[in-house]
Design a protein around this motif. Structure first.
Motif, mmCIF file in Angstrom:
data_model
loop_
_atom_site.group_PDB
_atom_site.id
_atom_site.type_symbol
_atom_site.label_atom_id
_atom_site.label_comp_id
_atom_site.label_asym_id
_atom_site.label_seq_id
_atom_site.Cartn_x
_atom_site.Cartn_y
_atom_site.Cartn_z
ATOM 1 N N GLY A 7 18.573 44.620 120.569
ATOM 2 C CA GLY A 7 17.710 45.102 119.510
ATOM 3 C C GLY A 7 17.892 46.549 119.126
ATOM 4 N N GLY A 8 18.742 47.264 119.833
ATOM 5 C CA GLY A 8 18.976 48.661 119.497
ATOM 6 C C GLY A 8 19.772 48.809 118.216
ATOM 7 N N GLY A 9 19.939 50.060 117.783
ATOM 8 C CA GLY A 9 20.704 50.329 116.584
ATOM 9 C C GLY A 9 20.482 51.733 116.090
ATOM 10 N N LEU A 10 20.973 51.971 114.884
ATOM 11 C CA LEU A 10 20.823 53.274 114.231
ATOM 12 C C LEU A 10 19.662 53.188 113.239
ATOM 13 C CD1 LEU A 10 21.800 56.140 113.485
ATOM 14 C CD2 LEU A 10 23.387 55.043 111.868
ATOM 15 N N VAL A 11 18.733 54.120 113.338
ATOM 16 C CA VAL A 11 17.571 54.116 112.462
ATOM 17 C C VAL A 11 17.243 55.550 112.055
ATOM 18 C CG1 VAL A 11 15.949 54.208 114.398
ATOM 19 C CG2 VAL A 11 15.206 53.236 112.207
ATOM 20 N N GLN A 12 16.686 55.715 110.877
ATOM 21 C CA GLN A 12 16.307 57.045 110.412
ATOM 22 C C GLN A 12 14.995 57.477 111.074
ATOM 23 O OE1 GLN A 12 16.146 56.930 106.113
ATOM 24 N NE2 GLN A 12 18.358 57.189 105.939
ATOM 25 N N PRO A 13 14.778 58.774 111.166
ATOM 26 C CA PRO A 13 13.481 59.256 111.688
ATOM 27 C C PRO A 13 12.328 58.629 110.909
ATOM 28 C CG PRO A 13 15.028 61.069 111.537
ATOM 29 C CD PRO A 13 15.707 59.895 110.891
ATOM 30 N N GLY A 14 11.302 58.208 111.655
ATOM 31 C CA GLY A 14 10.174 57.532 111.045
ATOM 32 C C GLY A 14 10.313 56.025 110.983
ATOM 33 N N GLY A 15 11.496 55.525 111.305
ATOM 34 C CA GLY A 15 11.742 54.096 111.256
ATOM 35 C C GLY A 15 11.256 53.358 112.487
ATOM 36 N N SER A 16 11.547 52.058 112.510
ATOM 37 C CA SER A 16 11.084 51.194 113.603
ATOM 38 C C SER A 16 12.217 50.318 114.127
ATOM 39 C CB SER A 16 9.954 50.278 113.111
ATOM 40 O OG SER A 16 8.834 51.015 112.683
ATOM 41 N N LEU A 17 12.096 49.969 115.383
ATOM 42 C CA LEU A 17 12.977 49.003 116.022
ATOM 43 C C LEU A 17 12.166 48.191 117.022
ATOM 44 C CD1 LEU A 17 16.235 51.029 116.896
ATOM 45 C CD2 LEU A 17 16.066 49.152 115.259
ATOM 46 N N ARG A 18 12.611 46.971 117.265
ATOM 47 C CA ARG A 18 11.985 46.145 118.295
ATOM 48 C C ARG A 18 13.049 45.741 119.308
ATOM 49 N NH1 ARG A 18 9.856 39.941 118.194
ATOM 50 N NH2 ARG A 18 8.051 40.151 119.579
ATOM 51 N N LEU A 19 12.889 46.203 120.529
ATOM 52 C CA LEU A 19 13.812 45.855 121.603
ATOM 53 C C LEU A 19 13.317 44.603 122.320
ATOM 54 C CD1 LEU A 19 14.474 49.369 123.191
ATOM 55 C CD2 LEU A 19 15.523 48.318 121.175
ATOM 56 N N ALA A 101 11.344 54.695 136.757
ATOM 57 C CA ALA A 101 12.558 54.483 135.987
ATOM 58 C C ALA A 101 13.540 53.620 136.756
ATOM 59 C CB ALA A 101 13.192 55.826 135.664
ATOM 60 N N SER A 102 14.146 52.685 136.034
ATOM 61 C CA SER A 102 15.144 51.807 136.644
ATOM 62 C C SER A 102 16.033 51.246 135.545
ATOM 63 C CB SER A 102 14.460 50.669 137.402
ATOM 64 O OG SER A 102 15.418 49.804 137.989
ATOM 65 N N SER A 103 17.326 51.192 135.802
ATOM 66 C CA SER A 103 18.269 50.648 134.820
ATOM 67 C C SER A 103 18.678 49.256 135.267
ATOM 68 C CB SER A 103 19.494 51.552 134.686
ATOM 69 O OG SER A 103 20.085 51.765 135.947
ATOM 70 N N GLY A 104 17.992 48.233 134.715
ATOM 71 C CA GLY A 104 18.224 46.879 135.183
ATOM 72 C C GLY A 104 19.479 46.230 134.649
ATOM 73 N N GLY A 105 19.712 46.344 133.327
ATOM 74 C CA GLY A 105 20.839 45.662 132.711
ATOM 75 C C GLY A 105 21.846 46.638 132.142
ATOM 76 N N GLN A 106 22.546 46.183 131.093
ATOM 77 C CA GLN A 106 23.558 47.047 130.478
ATOM 78 C C GLN A 106 22.947 48.022 129.476
ATOM 79 O OE1 GLN A 106 22.814 44.081 129.309
ATOM 80 N NE2 GLN A 106 22.669 44.449 127.109
ATOM 81 N N GLY A 107 21.725 47.766 129.099
ATOM 82 C CA GLY A 107 21.019 48.643 128.172
ATOM 83 C C GLY A 107 21.346 48.357 126.721
ATOM 84 N N THR A 108 20.533 48.936 125.837
ATOM 85 C CA THR A 108 20.777 48.835 124.405
ATOM 86 C C THR A 108 20.601 50.223 123.801
ATOM 87 O OG1 THR A 108 20.189 47.630 122.374
ATOM 88 C CG2 THR A 108 18.382 48.155 123.868
ATOM 89 N N GLN A 109 21.553 50.625 122.966
ATOM 90 C CA GLN A 109 21.577 51.982 122.420
ATOM 91 C C GLN A 109 20.641 52.100 121.228
ATOM 92 O OE1 GLN A 109 23.532 54.924 123.305
ATOM 93 N NE2 GLN A 109 22.064 55.816 121.857
ATOM 94 N N VAL A 110 19.789 53.098 121.262
ATOM 95 C CA VAL A 110 18.925 53.448 120.132
ATOM 96 C C VAL A 110 19.314 54.847 119.670
ATOM 97 C CG1 VAL A 110 16.566 53.960 119.414
ATOM 98 C CG2 VAL A 110 17.026 51.979 120.877
ATOM 99 N N THR A 111 19.666 54.958 118.411
ATOM 100 C CA THR A 111 20.032 56.249 117.836
ATOM 101 C C THR A 111 19.136 56.519 116.632
ATOM 102 O OG1 THR A 111 22.329 55.977 118.532
ATOM 103 C CG2 THR A 111 21.875 57.645 116.848
ATOM 104 N N VAL A 112 18.417 57.634 116.684
ATOM 105 C CA VAL A 112 17.517 58.027 115.591
ATOM 106 C C VAL A 112 18.110 59.253 114.919
ATOM 107 C CG1 VAL A 112 15.162 58.600 114.937
ATOM 108 C CG2 VAL A 112 15.588 57.156 116.946
ATOM 109 N N SER A 113 18.595 59.052 113.715
ATOM 110 C CA SER A 113 19.294 60.128 113.026
ATOM 111 C C SER A 113 19.286 59.880 111.532
ATOM 112 C CB SER A 113 20.737 60.228 113.518
ATOM 113 O OG SER A 113 21.452 61.186 112.782
ATOM 114 N N SER A 114 19.259 60.976 110.773
ATOM 115 C CA SER A 114 19.342 60.853 109.326
ATOM 116 C C SER A 114 20.778 61.026 108.865
ATOM 117 C CB SER A 114 18.434 61.896 108.655
ATOM 118 O OG SER A 114 18.758 63.190 109.114
#
Length: 114
Positions: A7-19, A101-114
């Motif tokens: 569910g991660g991805g690139l989103v602009q500031p103020g945006g939304s994501l659902r992991l 804090a614990s890193s269970g899986g491979q993770g999903t990248q969330v990038t918040v940038s304009s």
């Protein structure tokens, strides 16, 4: 024990994501679940936890913006992230740790940038 985040991805500031995180290998319905994150060049930090009975906990910097939830029928935990900020940029992980804090899986990248 396995965790598959998505569910991660690139989103602009103020945006939304659902992991989403699908877990297996343990009794999900009776386990607390946690989201953690690691920003570039920083250590792993706890973000949010949810108890098996549904009680939720958040770090101060995400309170009012993030919502953790779970679907025991699907062995899935979610993290709804609204009003995202550049400082939320990180790899997000789920685990069956509680309130740490614990890193269970491979993770999903969330990038918040304009």
């Amino acid at each position: 024990v396995q965790f598959v985040e998505s569910g991660g991805g690139l989103v602009q500031p103020g945006g939304s994501l659902r992991l989403s995180c699908v877990a297996s290998g343990f009794t999900f319905s009776s386990s607390a679940m946690t989201w953690s994150r690691q920003a570039p060049g920083k250590g792993l930090e706890w973000v949010s936890s949810i108890r098996s009975v549904g009680t939720t906990y958040y770090r101060d910097s995400v309170k009012g913006r993030f919502t953790i939830s779970r679907d025991n029928a699907k062995n899935t935990v979610y993290l709804q992230m609204n009003s995202l900020k550049p400082e939320d940029t990180a790899v997000y992980y789920c685990s069956n740790a509680f309130f740490r804090a614990s890193s269970g899986g491979q993770g999903t990248q969330v990038t918040v940038s304009s």
